[in-house]
Design a protein around this motif. Structure first.
Motif, mmCIF file in Angstrom:
data_model
loop_
_atom_site.group_PDB
_atom_site.id
_atom_site.type_symbol
_atom_site.label_atom_id
_atom_site.label_comp_id
_atom_site.label_asym_id
_atom_site.label_seq_id
_atom_site.Cartn_x
_atom_site.Cartn_y
_atom_site.Cartn_z
ATOM 1 N N LEU A 12 0.705 -1.217 -0.008
ATOM 2 C CA LEU A 12 0.152 -0.092 0.041
ATOM 3 C C LEU A 12 0.924 1.422 0.083
ATOM 4 C CD1 LEU A 12 -2.490 -1.051 2.883
ATOM 5 C CD2 LEU A 12 -2.501 -1.941 0.621
ATOM 6 N N ARG A 13 2.102 1.226 -0.532
ATOM 7 C CA ARG A 13 2.860 2.366 -0.559
ATOM 8 C C ARG A 13 2.431 3.480 -1.176
ATOM 9 N NH1 ARG A 13 7.860 -0.529 0.467
ATOM 10 N NH2 ARG A 13 9.021 1.104 -0.265
ATOM 11 N N GLY A 14 1.968 3.469 -2.418
ATOM 12 C CA GLY A 14 1.381 4.857 -3.113
ATOM 13 C C GLY A 14 0.449 5.680 -2.343
ATOM 14 N N ALA A 15 -0.584 4.789 -1.817
ATOM 15 C CA ALA A 15 -1.690 5.517 -1.035
ATOM 16 C C ALA A 15 -1.142 6.192 0.192
ATOM 17 C CB ALA A 15 -2.632 4.303 -0.825
ATOM 18 N N VAL A 16 -0.227 5.893 0.737
ATOM 19 C CA VAL A 16 0.389 6.477 1.973
ATOM 20 C C VAL A 16 0.938 8.000 1.598
ATOM 21 C CG1 VAL A 16 2.329 6.269 3.496
ATOM 22 C CG2 VAL A 16 1.397 4.248 3.139
ATOM 23 N N THR A 17 1.431 7.801 0.551
ATOM 24 C CA THR A 17 2.103 9.099 0.230
ATOM 25 C C THR A 17 1.073 10.014 -0.565
ATOM 26 O OG1 THR A 17 3.081 8.197 -1.751
ATOM 27 C CG2 THR A 17 4.574 8.778 0.138
ATOM 28 N N SER A 18 0.064 9.524 -1.493
ATOM 29 C CA SER A 18 -0.774 10.198 -2.249
ATOM 30 C C SER A 18 -1.838 10.842 -1.272
ATOM 31 C CB SER A 18 -1.277 9.461 -3.199
ATOM 32 O OG SER A 18 -2.133 8.264 -2.998
ATOM 33 N N SER A 19 -2.254 10.016 -0.193
ATOM 34 C CA SER A 19 -3.200 10.662 0.678
ATOM 35 C C SER A 19 -2.644 11.672 1.698
ATOM 36 C CB SER A 19 -4.014 9.426 1.514
ATOM 37 O OG SER A 19 -2.889 8.892 2.125
ATOM 38 N N GLY A 39 -6.416 11.832 9.945
ATOM 39 C CA GLY A 39 -7.355 10.654 9.445
ATOM 40 C C GLY A 39 -8.247 11.325 8.436
ATOM 41 N N ILE A 40 -8.703 10.432 7.568
ATOM 42 C CA ILE A 40 -9.832 10.701 6.590
ATOM 43 C C ILE A 40 -10.923 9.529 6.543
ATOM 44 C CG2 ILE A 40 -10.097 10.966 3.913
ATOM 45 C CD1 ILE A 40 -7.237 11.615 3.722
ATOM 46 N N LYS A 41 -12.046 10.021 6.660
ATOM 47 C CA LYS A 41 -13.176 9.106 6.687
ATOM 48 C C LYS A 41 -13.103 8.205 5.420
ATOM 49 C CE LYS A 41 -16.082 11.840 9.649
ATOM 50 N NZ LYS A 41 -17.158 13.018 9.738
ATOM 51 N N THR A 42 -13.154 6.973 5.686
ATOM 52 C CA THR A 42 -12.785 6.359 4.401
ATOM 53 C C THR A 42 -13.703 4.877 4.213
ATOM 54 O OG1 THR A 42 -10.398 6.878 4.592
ATOM 55 C CG2 THR A 42 -10.936 4.992 3.116
ATOM 56 N N GLY A 43 -14.150 4.767 2.966
ATOM 57 C CA GLY A 43 -15.124 3.587 2.753
ATOM 58 C C GLY A 43 -14.467 2.818 1.649
ATOM 59 N N ALA A 53 -7.227 1.370 1.382
ATOM 60 C CA ALA A 53 -8.252 2.063 2.580
ATOM 61 C C ALA A 53 -7.750 2.116 3.839
ATOM 62 C CB ALA A 53 -9.874 1.414 2.490
ATOM 63 N N ASP A 54 -6.850 1.055 4.141
ATOM 64 C CA ASP A 54 -6.211 0.813 5.360
ATOM 65 C C ASP A 54 -5.366 1.830 5.793
ATOM 66 O OD1 ASP A 54 -7.500 -1.634 5.567
ATOM 67 O OD2 ASP A 54 -5.816 -2.971 5.219
ATOM 68 N N VAL A 55 -4.554 2.482 4.695
ATOM 69 C CA VAL A 55 -3.725 3.501 5.048
ATOM 70 C C VAL A 55 -4.396 4.943 4.940
ATOM 71 C CG1 VAL A 55 -1.508 2.262 4.451
ATOM 72 C CG2 VAL A 55 -2.595 3.328 2.576
ATOM 73 N N ILE A 56 -5.344 4.953 3.736
ATOM 74 C CA ILE A 56 -5.834 6.303 3.610
ATOM 75 C C ILE A 56 -6.510 6.873 4.866
ATOM 76 C CG2 ILE A 56 -7.465 7.664 2.328
ATOM 77 C CD1 ILE A 56 -7.077 5.628 -0.070
#
Lengths: 332, 336
Positions: free
Chosen positions: A202-209, A291-295, A282-285
């Motif tokens: 989940l590397r990309g989502a860590v930085t993009s979010s 924190g971001i409310k994530t579905g 979703a786990d990292v976003i």
């Protein structure tokens, strides 16, 4: 739906530094949004509607594949997997080696007279990649990447089969969604993140979010589809709609809103309940910054992480419709 | 011959369903040879050479290939199947297949993520495999597929340096060489048989040989090459790039020694198959009537009976030259 775009996305490669699929997504999204590239993370496409709230939608662009670890001589290579690999399917599987040029290669299968126990699965330490070119070391080096090579085929009904549908179907849904909403009045500013490196943790989502200022987020990924020998309790049925993730790591409000939209608009939806981590972006976003409310919406898919992944295109339409209504302010 | 072989490898012809391939071959050879089709579907040709043959030589290549046959359709629209000829489960998983009417399916299985430790190390049993054609119910599936329909692996021939990667090189290699021989100008008359149902027990060759009643026979085949990294040299059988392989013995035939020695003495690039494995139409041909001196000339092929067979196009050319000389030698009557 333009299945030719799905075909292009599926057959293209996004693995390590190879960005074919990402470049296709970029040129498509540029038609509807302001697109920026963020090295390791992937693409971020913004459609600013001057609203107070921003919705982040995420799908990952990377795929599973292999990396050359040793040149063995006589045209044979040793490779390691990049992301999860199903070793059972490797013998006689055709791949592309991304060396100085692209080379077709095939994983060796055991000749019948040498198969002591035909039931045993060989791992990547015991199976070699055959390029058929005896001086391949002139064109291929350690660290070069290897991707599955196959066509996207139409099956009966509305199903298709090909490689990397995990998660090109998610990327496809977000491009199609951008096309449908970019000129509409929305409840949210929209950010689409086409993130890299999901299969490597989940590397990309860590930085993009982290790059995005978002209030709510929905990750679009794939999950297990039905089939013989698979418990129907552990999978979604292809053609019965997207699978709505329900988990303590996800935001209950976003999840309930998606559920209500499906009910209000008669959009088919199935449920996927998980006790904790979802093993998706979703786990990292959900824990990015404060924190971001994530579905989470997942598309049921068969034969995950093989070149023969199967999805039902009706389920893609379901995801697009749900997100469309969400952006228009539905589900309240 | 490369383009011819590519075309031949693109035509499905599972044992018993050789019609399309036979039509293609007839179209290729009809201006070069006399031909007839027997009760079994074998294509039997007579090629006029520059001179009359002293010995009647029959050259054989089988048309059929291994494949899958639909045996049952489940309530959820999945197709259970049997293999036609020997195919390992290891090369079937997650493979696309295409039925005769163009319907595409995939051989599906439980995803790796859901497997227990032991399941990950063991191949699924053949009878747990199924073809997913996309249908959701038995009724939907039956609109496009009937039990008894055959399928082959979905694959297009691909170049790999001097090699070709393709389905069914076994035995389209032999077919390609035999078509080319019929188009050539041989020294002597000879008979060519394109036979059916080799993969299910050498059934076509049995009757074709009875019809032709030859004095000697040459089988053009593809055989296992195990020249793969890590395989001991005494287990390699034969190697790509070393020319066609001739056999002294395999699982179906102990070859005629005189014929083997004659062939091995030919000053044309070839190798001897150095392992006793496999079997082919020679098993039926050499036992026809009172017995027929027979030799097999094979194209060394890696990953045979898989969707991705790999063979050298240089070996294919050498196989043509070698076979042409061998046939002429046998037909001349010298040495036999």
């Amino acid at each position: 739906m333009d299945l030719r775009l799905l075909e292009k996305l599926s057959c293209a490669v996004s693995l390590g530094h190879i960005d074919e699929a990402r470049n296709i997504a970029k040129s498509e999204l540029e038609k509807y949004a302001e697109v920026a590239e963020f090295g390791q993370c992937g693409l971020i496409a913004k459609i600013d509607k001057g609203k107070d709230k921003t919705l982040l939608l995420d799908a990952h662009i990377d795929e599973v594949g292999f990396i050359v670890t040793k040149i063995l001589g006589d045209g044979f290579l040793r490779v390691a997997s990049v992301g999860g690999c199903d070793a059972r399917i490797l013998p006689a599987t055709v791949v592309t080696v991304h060396g100085k040029e692209k080379f077709t290669a095939v994983f060796a299968s055991t000749p019948p007279h040498l198969a002591e126990d035909k039931k045993d699965v060989k791992g990547l330490d015991d199976i070699v990649l055959d390029t058929g070119i005896s001086d391949i070391e002139r064109y291929v080096s350690c660290g070069d990447l290897v991707s599955y090579k196959t066509d996207l085929c139409r099956l009966d009904g509305n199903k298709v089969s090909g490689k990397s549908l995990d998660d090109r179907v998610g990327v496809f849904c977000l491009i199609e969604l951008a096309r449908r909403v970019y000129d509409k009045d929305l409840e949210y500013n929209l950010i689409i993140s086409i993130s890299d490196g999901e299969e490597l943790g989940l590397r990309g989502a860590v930085t993009s979010s982290f790059e995005c200022e978002a209030d709510e987020a929905i990750a679009i990924d794939v999950s297990f589809g039905d089939g013989p020998n698979i418990s129907s309790e552990k999978c979604g049925k292809l053609g019965n709609g997207a699978m709505l993730g329900i988990s303590p790591v996800l935001d209950r409000g976003v999840t309930e809103k998606l559920k209500k939209i499906a009910g209000d608009k008669n959009i088919p939806l199935q449920f996927e309940v998980m006790g904790g981590k979802t093993s998706t972006d979703a786990d990292v976003i959900s824990v990015s910054k404060s924190g971001i409310k994530t579905g989470l919406l997942s598309i049921p898919l068969r034969n995950m992480h093989t070149p023969a992944e199967v999805v039902d295109t009706h389920d893609l339409e379901g995801v697009i419709s749900l997100l469309y209504e969400y952006l228009l302010g539905g589900g309240k | 011959m490369k383009e011819l072989l590519k075309k031949l490898c693109s035509i499905p012809a599972v044992s018993g369903r050789e019609e399309k391939l036979r039509e293609f071959i007839i179209n290729e050879i009809k201006d070069y040879a006399e031909y007839s089709v027997d009760q079994n579907g074998n294509l039997i040709c007579f090629k006029r050479g520059k001179s009359r043959a002293k010995k009647k030589v029959m050259v054989d290549a089988h048309m059929d290939e291994v494949g899958l046959i639909a045996s049952y359709i489940t309530d959820n629209g999945f197709v259970r199947f049997e293999t036609v000829g020997g195919i390992d489960a290891a090369v079937m998983l997650a493979r696309k297949v295409v039925f005769e009417n163009g319907t595409v399916g995939v051989v599906g299985m439980k995803p790796v993520h859901m497997l227990s430790g032991d399941e990950k190390k063991t191949l699924p049993k053949a009878d747990s495999l199924y073809i997913d054609i996309g249908a959701s119910t038995k009724e939907e599936a039956e609109k496009v597929i009937s039990v008894g329909d055959t399928a082959v692996f979905y694959s297009e021939p691909l170049d790999m340096g001097n090699n070709l990667l393709a389905r069914a090189i076994d035995d389209r290699a032999g077919v390609a060489v035999l078509i080319s021989l019929l188009k050539g100008t041989p020294e002597y008359d000879f008979y060519a048989t394109f036979t059916v149902k080799e993969e299910v027990g050498l059934r076509g060759a049995k009757t074709a040989t009875f019809t032709v009643s030859p004095d000697a026979a040459v089988i053009l085949e593809a055989t296992t090459a195990a020249d793969i990294y890590g395989v001991a040299s005494d287990k390699k059988v034969c190697s790509l790039g070393q020319g066609p392989a001739i056999s002294f013995m395999d699982r179906s035939t102990l070859y005629n020694k005189k014929l083997f020695d004659l062939a091995n003495a030919l000053p044309i690039k070839h190798q001897v198959k150095e392992y006793v494995s496999g079997g082919n139409n020679a098993g039926a041909v050499h036992l026809s009537k009172g017995g027929v001196p027979t030799l097999t000339v094979s194209l060394p092929t890696r990953y045979i009976h898989s969707p991705s067979c790999l063979a050298s196009l240089l070996d294919l050319e050498d196989m043509y030259t070698f076979s042409e000389k061998l046939i002429a030698l046998l037909a001349s009557g010298e040495g036999l």
